[in-house]
Design an enzyme around this catalytic site. Structure first.
Site, PDB file in Angstrom:
ATOM      1  N   LEU A 115      25.465  26.889  77.481  1.00 52.53           N
ATOM      2  CA  LEU A 115      24.108  26.364  77.421  1.00 52.53           C
ATOM      3  C   LEU A 115      23.268  26.753  78.632  1.00 52.53           C
ATOM      4  CD1 LEU A 115      24.225  22.617  78.454  1.00 52.53           C
ATOM      5  CD2 LEU A 115      26.285  24.000  78.282  1.00 52.53           C
ATOM      6  N   TYR A 116      23.866  27.432  79.595  1.00 57.17           N
ATOM      7  CA  TYR A 116      23.123  27.857  80.779  1.00 57.17           C
ATOM      8  C   TYR A 116      22.439  29.188  80.496  1.00 57.17           C
ATOM      9  CZ  TYR A 116      25.847  24.286  83.250  1.00 57.17           C
ATOM     10  OH  TYR A 116      26.417  23.110  83.657  1.00 57.17           O
ATOM     11  N   GLY A 117      21.422  29.132  79.654  1.00 58.84           N
ATOM     12  CA  GLY A 117      20.730  30.334  79.226  1.00 58.84           C
ATOM     13  C   GLY A 117      20.737  30.426  77.716  1.00 58.84           C
TER      14      GLY A 117
END
Length: 329
Positions: A56-58
């Site tokens: 979810l980091y991007g």
């Protein structure tokens, strides 16, 4: 509270005194991979071998896993040095978890596909608890992935004490990750998350130990935040709250000055004092190096910080309201 000992191993693998959070390397700022791997390398070379990544980091096509693939392609010899944690089973676009067995398996398989055999997943965490799926169902799915060898172990993220107990009864987690800083201390409530993890002998990881930059000492007025900075939406950075919160940040800065270190190092040391492995992030080499330069609080310094916390209220929630549905569940 007396000093506690932070975990020295996660999932049976030794970890350094400070971890490294990868969120800001791919979620904000459009940092090129060739620049993003520099603080990673600096962190590892300074002892931070536990890396916290996220699908979810991007975006699905440009997140932590893609940066990791770039890193381990360049430095394949580092794969065995790194203990890799991956948060997933979460749609960052609409902020919803999918912790069904199918959702978890899909997330793990996609992470492995991107990593392309360059690095194994030592710890996989569902980023948030899915209210539509019983936690026992999610844990059984994670346990099956461990048995299949797709992940080395599993962890829990943003959970409360009751959820930890339910999960542990099905299959013990290798770690629990929660937000913990001098500004966010709900984890330490009596009989709560920290006490439960100690009782069950589960290592505790603390993300955002610098409270999104508050505890670096760099903010004095709201003008210190760029106009387009995402933190302007966060409750603790709102007018009224900001002016109150900066007072506590300044007290921490004074403790750091007397000790001859930085505010960030004091904040990280305080998390370690609680027996928790801190996971600060950094986008610059000098910040990664600074965070890894561990200082230890004396009893007097810990007491001074506690006195300040007892006297001063932190104003504002740790997340905007839109995120509350999946916090501390």
């Amino acid at each position: 509270m007396s000093r506690a000992t932070p975990p020295e191993a996660i999932a049976g693998r030794p970890v350094g005194p400070v971890a490294f959070g990868m969120m800001n390397l791919t979620l904000f700022g459009n940092i090129p991979h060739e620049e993003g791997i520099k603080p990673l390398k600096a962190a590892l070379d300074n002892g931070a071998n536990f890396w916290n990544a996220g699908t979810l980091y991007g975006t699905p096509d440009a997140n932590s896993l893609h940066l990791l693939k770039y890193y381990f392609t360049k430095y394949p010899e580092d794969a065995s040095r790194v203990v890799l944690s991956v948060k997933g089973a979460y749609n960052g676009a609409n902020q919803t978890p999918d912790c069904s067995p199918e959702g978890i398996r899909t997330s793990v398989d996609e992470a492995l596909r991107v990593l392309d055999g360059l690095k194994s997943i030592d710890l996989f965490e569902c980023a948030r608890v899915d209210p539509k799926v019983p936690i026992e169902t999610s844990i059984r799915a994670l346990a099956q992935l461990v048995k299949e060898g797709k992940i080395g172990s599993y962890g829990l993220s943003e959970v409360n004490a009751a959820t930890i107990r339910l999960a542990n009864a099905v299959y013990p987690p290798a770690a629990v990750e929660v937000e913990l800083s001098l500004f966010s201390r709900h984890v330490l409530e009596k009989g709560g998350i920290a006490d439960t993890c100690r009782e069950l002998k589960i290592p505790l990881l603390g993300y955002s130990p610098l409270d999104r930059g508050w505890l670096t000492g760099q903010f004095k007025t709201l003008d210190d935040l760029p106009k387009d900075d995402f933190r302007r939406m966060w409750p603790r950075f709102q007018p009224g709250a900001f002016e109150q919160n900066v007072k506590l940040a300044e007290i921490i800065e004074e403790v750091a000055k007397k000790k001859g270190c930085t505010s960030a190092q004091i904040a990280i040391a305080w998390v370690r004092w609680q027996g928790v492995l801190p996971i600060p992030g950094a986008t610059k080499v000098h910040r990664a190096t600074e965070n890894c330069n561990v200082v230890e609080l004396t009893d007097a310094e810990a007491a001074e910080l506690q006195n300040a916390l007892d006297r001063m209220e932190v104003v504002g929630d740790r997340y905007p309201e839109m995120f509350h549905e999946h916090l501390n569940k």
